[in-house]
Design an enzyme around this catalytic site. Structure first.
Site, PDB file in Angstrom:
ATOM      1  CG  HIS A  17      -1.981   1.036   1.160  1.00 33.43           C
ATOM      2  ND1 HIS A  17      -3.322   0.756   1.330  1.00 33.43           N
ATOM      3  CD2 HIS A  17      -1.923   2.376   0.928  1.00 33.43           C
ATOM      4  CE1 HIS A  17      -4.029   1.870   1.207  1.00 33.43           C
ATOM      5  NE2 HIS A  17      -3.194   2.879   0.969  1.00 33.43           N
ATOM      6  CG  HIS A  19      -0.921   6.901  -1.248  1.00 39.27           C
ATOM      7  ND1 HIS A  19      -2.099   6.997  -1.952  1.00 39.27           N
ATOM      8  CD2 HIS A  19      -1.224   6.225  -0.109  1.00 39.27           C
ATOM      9  CE1 HIS A  19      -3.078   6.408  -1.267  1.00 39.27           C
ATOM     10  NE2 HIS A  19      -2.566   5.936  -0.150  1.00 39.27           N
ATOM     11  CE  LYS A 103      -7.806   1.963  -1.297  1.00 36.45           C
ATOM     12  NZ  LYS A 103      -6.694   2.706  -0.795  1.00 36.45           N
ATOM     13  CG  HIS A 140     -10.395   4.514   2.566  1.00 37.10           C
ATOM     14  ND1 HIS A 140      -9.209   5.162   2.814  1.00 37.10           N
ATOM     15  CD2 HIS A 140     -11.276   4.981   3.480  1.00 37.10           C
ATOM     16  CE1 HIS A 140      -9.381   5.988   3.846  1.00 37.10           C
ATOM     17  NE2 HIS A 140     -10.631   5.902   4.253  1.00 37.10           N
ATOM     18  CG  HIS A 178      -5.651   2.170   5.482  1.00 33.37           C
ATOM     19  ND1 HIS A 178      -7.013   2.188   5.593  1.00 33.37           N
ATOM     20  CD2 HIS A 178      -5.373   2.823   4.335  1.00 33.37           C
ATOM     21  CE1 HIS A 178      -7.526   2.818   4.568  1.00 33.37           C
ATOM     22  NE2 HIS A 178      -6.549   3.207   3.773  1.00 33.37           N
ATOM     23  CG  ASP A 252      -2.153   4.701   3.787  1.00 32.71           C
ATOM     24  OD1 ASP A 252      -2.060   5.056   2.604  1.00 32.71           O
ATOM     25  OD2 ASP A 252      -3.072   5.088   4.533  1.00 32.71           O
TER      26      ASP A 252
HETATM   27  O1  DOR Z   1      -4.209   9.294   5.310  1.00 35.03           O
HETATM   28  C1  DOR Z   1      -4.434   8.939   4.175  1.00 35.03           C
HETATM   29  N1  DOR Z   1      -3.802   9.472   3.123  1.00 35.03           N
HETATM   30  N2  DOR Z   1      -5.374   8.008   3.972  1.00 35.03           N
HETATM   31  C2  DOR Z   1      -5.777   7.673   2.756  1.00 35.03           C
HETATM   32  O2  DOR Z   1      -6.656   6.873   2.650  1.00 35.03           O
HETATM   33  C3  DOR Z   1      -5.220   8.334   1.559  1.00 35.03           C
HETATM   34  C4  DOR Z   1      -3.917   8.910   1.825  1.00 35.03           C
HETATM   35  C5  DOR Z   1      -3.518   9.911   0.770  1.00 35.03           C
HETATM   36  O3  DOR Z   1      -3.594   9.578  -0.405  1.00 35.03           O
HETATM   37  O4  DOR Z   1      -3.127  11.028   1.124  1.00 35.03           O
HETATM   38 ZN    ZN Z   2      -3.674   4.861   1.218  1.00 38.18          ZN
END
Ligand code: DOR
Ligand code: ZN
Length: 350
Positions: A17, A19, A103, A140, A178, A252
């Site tokens: 997970h 980003h 997702k 999510h 998460h 995450d």
């Molecule tokens: O805290 C988070 N940030 N939770 C999420 O589900 C997305 C992520 C983000 O992309 O900034």
């Molecule tokens: Zn995430």
């Protein structure tokens, strides 16, 4: 007296997970993931979300171009579901390995979820198709109704949305991403791990909501789902320490520019890639459960995704590691990582 472990070699982990964002931020954050992980499952919630094969191929090549040779890893892509997603797109994408999973962001639940799903009934055909082809659905898991207390949204999601969804699609492979609560741990444990598993982040293992307000508001501990209470935190820690194969590593890591975190409305997300693996090791050690570190970091995830377990290994040593304080982005922007400037007990052997 328990034996003191000072060095541990495990199969190189995967982060299920991640980003990475795009453009300038992508270039700055990407090598932290490559340093610790062999594969990373890339989240699709860019400003313009990755909703089809064409966008995914383009984004993947940007990721590969941004990668530093020393810290190479394999990016695995995901598709962002909208009410317009076509089953055919997923079928093609999954069969060609353009997408590993899709997702589900509930509408307006988190960063860039404006085009997320308002009602599961809009994507019934997509879910039928995913169940049929064995494509995992990543969720999510929070209800979005503003009348529901923010601390109850995950538990309510399980009750109102996930349980009916699983009854309708019993053979759909699902990852509840998460997870943050005791209820989630208990719910996940009852399921067949082939069909339902969960990721757990380092920040939800190391903190609870008291920390978010310790001495004032701590915007760098703000993420979604928000940190829960101490009982929940303990349940997550016990879940990983039990060696249960339902749970695996998904950090995450979610970078945001400082100016967007510290604002009238601050964004949710914790950039933990510089330290995530070392945090997990620390928690496993605190829980006296280092024997399960490898299964959580490197085995349970690939088993769920039907992928081979990595061949490379990584060695972690018990020596102090200082987390970088900030990363410069462009001329005036910075990103501040999780635990910036703090010392951790474990580091990675080069
Ligand atoms: O805290 C988070 N940030 N939770 C999420 O589900 C997305 C992520 C983000 O992309 O900034
Ligand atoms: Zn995430």
């Amino acid at each position: 007296m328990p034996e003191i472990i000072r060095k541990i070699t495990i199969i190189k982990p995967d982060d299920w997970h991640v980003h990475l964002r795009d453009n300038e931020i992508l270039k700055k954050v990407i090598h932290y993931t490559g340093k610790f992980y062999n594969r990373a499952l890339i989240m699709p919630n860019l400003d313009s979300p990755i909703t089809n094969c064409f966008k995914s191929i383009h984004y993947r090549s940007k990721i590969l171009n941004a990668m530093n040779l020393k810290y190479k890893f394999q990016p695995l892509m995901t598709c962002y579901l909208t009410r317009f997603t076509m089953p055919e797109e997923l079928k093609i994408g999954f069969s060609k390995k353009i997408f590993i999973a899709a997702k589900l962001y509930p509408n307006d639940s988190t960063t860039n979820s404006k085009t997320g799903i308002k009602d599961i009934s809009y994507i019934i055909r997509v879910l039928e198709c995913m169940e049929q082809i064995g494509m995992p659905l990543l969720i999510h898991g929070e209800e979005i109704d503003q009348n529901i207390d923010i601390y109850d949204r995950e538990a309510k999601f399980i009750e109102n949305t996930l349980e009916p969804l699983r009854n309708k699609f019993p053979k759909l492979k699902i990852v509840l991403e998460h997870i943050t609560t005791k209820e989630s741990v208990e719910y996940i444990k009852k399921s067949d791990p082939y069909y339902l598993s969960a990721t757990i982040t380092p920040h939800h293992l190391m903190h609870n909501r008291n920390d978010m307000f310790f001495g004032g508001i701590q915007p760098y501990l703000y993420c979604l789902p928000v940190l829960k209470n101490k009982t929940d935190q303990i349940a997550l820690r016990e879940a990983i320490a039990s060696g249960d194969r339902h749970f695996f590593l998904g950090s995450d890591t979610a970078p945001h520019l400082h100016k967007n975190k510290i604002n009238i409305v601050g964004r949710a997300g914790i950039f933990n890639a510089p330290s995530s693996l070392l945090c997990y090791v620390q928690v496993f050690e605190e829980m006296n459960a280092l024997k399960y570190l490898q299964s959580f970091c490197s085995e349970n995830g690939p088993k769920f995704y039907n992928m081979p377990i990595n061949k490379k290994t990584i060695t972690l040593v018990k020596s102090s590691y200082r987390v970088i304080k900030k990363i410069n982005v462009g001329k005036n922007n910075i990103i501040v990582p999780f635990l910036a400037g703090k010392n951790l007990n474990w580091s990675i052997e080069d």
